[in-house]
Design a protein around this motif. Structure first.
Motif, PDB file in Angstrom:
ATOM      1  N   GLN A  33     -58.379 -50.720  25.984  1.00  0.00           N
ATOM      2  CA  GLN A  33     -59.209 -50.875  27.174  1.00  0.00           C
ATOM      3  C   GLN A  33     -58.690 -52.065  27.971  1.00  0.00           C
ATOM      4  O   GLN A  33     -58.582 -53.161  27.437  1.00  0.00           O
ATOM      5  N   SER A  34     -58.319 -51.796  29.234  1.00  0.00           N
ATOM      6  CA  SER A  34     -57.976 -52.954  30.050  1.00  0.00           C
ATOM      7  C   SER A  34     -58.469 -52.729  31.463  1.00  0.00           C
ATOM      8  O   SER A  34     -58.360 -51.631  32.002  1.00  0.00           O
ATOM      9  N   SER A  35     -59.056 -53.774  32.031  1.00  0.00           N
ATOM     10  CA  SER A  35     -59.753 -53.737  33.324  1.00  0.00           C
ATOM     11  C   SER A  35     -60.738 -52.572  33.371  1.00  0.00           C
ATOM     12  O   SER A  35     -60.830 -51.869  34.370  1.00  0.00           O
ATOM     13  N   GLY A  36     -61.433 -52.349  32.264  1.00  0.00           N
ATOM     14  CA  GLY A  36     -62.466 -51.314  32.227  1.00  0.00           C
ATOM     15  C   GLY A  36     -61.932 -49.903  32.122  1.00  0.00           C
ATOM     16  O   GLY A  36     -62.696 -48.940  32.084  1.00  0.00           O
ATOM     17  N   ILE A  37     -60.589 -49.751  32.068  1.00  0.00           N
ATOM     18  CA  ILE A  37     -60.020 -48.403  31.970  1.00  0.00           C
ATOM     19  C   ILE A  37     -59.537 -48.162  30.541  1.00  0.00           C
ATOM     20  O   ILE A  37     -58.864 -49.013  29.962  1.00  0.00           O
ATOM     21  N   ASP A  38     -59.885 -46.996  30.002  1.00  0.00           N
ATOM     22  CA  ASP A  38     -59.458 -46.643  28.644  1.00  0.00           C
ATOM     23  C   ASP A  38     -58.150 -45.890  28.692  1.00  0.00           C
ATOM     24  O   ASP A  38     -58.014 -44.905  29.411  1.00  0.00           O
ATOM     25  N   LYS A  39     -57.181 -46.368  27.893  1.00  0.00           N
ATOM     26  CA  LYS A  39     -55.896 -45.665  27.790  1.00  0.00           C
ATOM     27  C   LYS A  39     -55.689 -45.307  26.334  1.00  0.00           C
ATOM     28  O   LYS A  39     -55.944 -46.133  25.456  1.00  0.00           O
ATOM     29  N   THR A  40     -55.211 -44.090  26.069  1.00  0.00           N
ATOM     30  CA  THR A  40     -54.902 -43.736  24.685  1.00  0.00           C
ATOM     31  C   THR A  40     -53.431 -44.032  24.429  1.00  0.00           C
ATOM     32  O   THR A  40     -52.566 -43.536  25.146  1.00  0.00           O
ATOM     33  N   LEU A  41     -53.163 -44.871  23.441  1.00  0.00           N
ATOM     34  CA  LEU A  41     -51.781 -45.214  23.096  1.00  0.00           C
ATOM     35  C   LEU A  41     -51.464 -44.596  21.736  1.00  0.00           C
ATOM     36  O   LEU A  41     -52.227 -44.742  20.787  1.00  0.00           O
ATOM     37  N   CYS A  42     -50.334 -43.893  21.663  1.00  0.00           N
ATOM     38  CA  CYS A  42     -49.979 -43.200  20.422  1.00  0.00           C
ATOM     39  C   CYS A  42     -48.562 -43.543  19.994  1.00  0.00           C
ATOM     40  O   CYS A  42     -47.695 -43.777  20.824  1.00  0.00           O
ATOM     41  N   ILE A  43     -48.346 -43.522  18.702  1.00  0.00           N
ATOM     42  CA  ILE A  43     -46.993 -43.651  18.160  1.00  0.00           C
ATOM     43  C   ILE A  43     -46.795 -42.471  17.210  1.00  0.00           C
ATOM     44  O   ILE A  43     -47.664 -42.182  16.383  1.00  0.00           O
ATOM     45  N   PRO A  44     -45.666 -41.735  17.344  1.00  0.00           N
ATOM     46  CA  PRO A  44     -45.422 -40.612  16.434  1.00  0.00           C
ATOM     47  C   PRO A  44     -45.248 -41.120  15.006  1.00  0.00           C
ATOM     48  O   PRO A  44     -44.697 -42.212  14.805  1.00  0.00           O
ATOM     49  N   ALA A  45     -45.717 -40.330  14.041  1.00  0.00           N
ATOM     50  CA  ALA A  45     -45.648 -40.744  12.638  1.00  0.00           C
ATOM     51  C   ALA A  45     -44.225 -41.125  12.228  1.00  0.00           C
ATOM     52  O   ALA A  45     -44.022 -42.130  11.541  1.00  0.00           O
ATOM     53  N   GLN A  46     -43.223 -40.342  12.679  1.00  0.00           N
ATOM     54  CA  GLN A  46     -41.856 -40.644  12.207  1.00  0.00           C
ATOM     55  C   GLN A  46     -41.369 -42.011  12.694  1.00  0.00           C
ATOM     56  O   GLN A  46     -40.530 -42.633  12.039  1.00  0.00           O
ATOM     57  N   ASP A  47     -41.900 -42.507  13.814  1.00  0.00           N
ATOM     58  CA  ASP A  47     -41.495 -43.837  14.292  1.00  0.00           C
ATOM     59  C   ASP A  47     -42.024 -44.960  13.399  1.00  0.00           C
ATOM     60  O   ASP A  47     -41.488 -46.076  13.415  1.00  0.00           O
ATOM     61  N   MET A  48     -43.092 -44.660  12.662  1.00  0.00           N
ATOM     62  CA  MET A  48     -43.651 -45.693  11.778  1.00  0.00           C
ATOM     63  C   MET A  48     -42.638 -46.090  10.700  1.00  0.00           C
ATOM     64  O   MET A  48     -42.607 -47.228  10.261  1.00  0.00           O
TER      65      MET A  48
END
Ligand code: GLU
Ligand code: ZN
Length: 287
Positions: free
Chosen positions: A169-184
């Protein structure tokens, strides 16, 4: 339960400085603005570096800043049993292994791979090259007083998710951030979940503590954002709810350098002694 519960989680290993004041004031103001709760957590899991005198000073500085908290502060040193239980659960599921490598061993193994590849860095420094991964039988008894690493490949198999996402959440806006499992595997690797010198680790305790305190919104500095994927994975593994995150800007000095924890010149106590007011501090951090 309140809709908005946040926290400030300082480590009592030195004085609070302007960066801490910003983090604490921001989280506190956000909670007060929506009638939510603001909680405190003293991250004193590293008993070799934590001091109760620093903890006392934290309460004192926060009170001076006009910050109030809604419950008795939680101290990580009181929660070691819960960390131990979680480690045992992960061990019994075959997801941890003991590691006896020194920093020097890891640096040597990581820099001696195929020609031309640079050693990779993750949120905890060098990505662990896996030296100890298969040395111990996973059916062995729980190893005491040894560093324990998470076998990231097994952990990913155990949760069986193609990606790891959280809401930023930044400046009241929700953003979904994802990382693919293989990058972990390549970006995080086998991180330490329990240290040799003390039981547990920052990553393990932060997810257990945020869950146990019922935190809905984690407000903390952007410096910790790279570790958030680890926290999401651990929440999945341990069946915990993922809170919403707000990673805030970092307070820098006049040269644009991030304030270091050791920078006593920026300590709140120093400004207090110089006659600055809490309003001056708010102004200095741009609130
Ligand atoms: N104890 C950490 C610090 O002092 C804060 C960790 C967090 O907010 O998740 O930087
Ligand atoms: Zn090792």
């Amino acid at each position: 339960m309140a809709d908005f519960i946040t926290r400030f989680a300082p480590s009592p290993t030195g004085p609070l400085h302007l960066g801490h004041a910003y983090s604490a004031l921001l989280a506190h103001d956000m909670a007060r603005a929506v009638g939510g709760k603001f909680l405190l957590r003293i991250e004193d899991i590293d008993s070799t570096r934590s001091r109760t005198s620093w903890e006392e000073q934290i309460y004192d500085d926060l009170t001076w800043l006009g910050i109030t908290w809604d419950d008795t502060p939680v101290r990580q040193s009181d929660r070691l049993l819960e960390y131990k239980q979680a480690l045992h659960t992960l061990w019994d599921r075959g997801l941890l292994y003991p590691c006896t490598c020194t920093r020097r061993d890891i640096a040597a193994a990581a820099s001696a791979p195929q020609e031309g590849t640079e050693p990779a860095y993750g949120p905890d420094g060098l990505i662990y090259p896996g030296t100890c991964r298969t040395k111990t039988d996973s059916r062995a008894a729980f190893p005491e007083h040894q560093a324990l690493r998470l076998d990231i490949r097994k952990a990913l198999d155990a949760v069986d998710q193609s990606e790891f996402c959280y809401t930023e959440q930044s400046s009241g806006i929700d953003k979904t951030l994802c990382i693919p499992a293989q990058d972990m595997v390549k970006d995080v690797g086998d991180i330490v979940l329990s240290r040799r010198d003390f039981l547990g680790s920052y990553h393990l305790s932060v997810v257990l503590d945020d869950a146990s305190q019922g935190i809905t919104h984690v407000v903390r500095g952007k410096d910790i954002q790279p570790a958030t994927h680890i926290h999401i994975l651990l929440q999945s593994l341990l069946g915990l709810t993922t809170p919403t995150y707000h990673h805030h800007r970092l307070i820098r000095d006049e040269n644009g350098k991030r304030l270091a924890k050791r920078d006593d010149a920026r300590a709140i106590a120093t400004y207090r002694a110089e006659g600055k007011t809490p309003g001056d501090i708010r102004h200095m951090v741009g609130l």
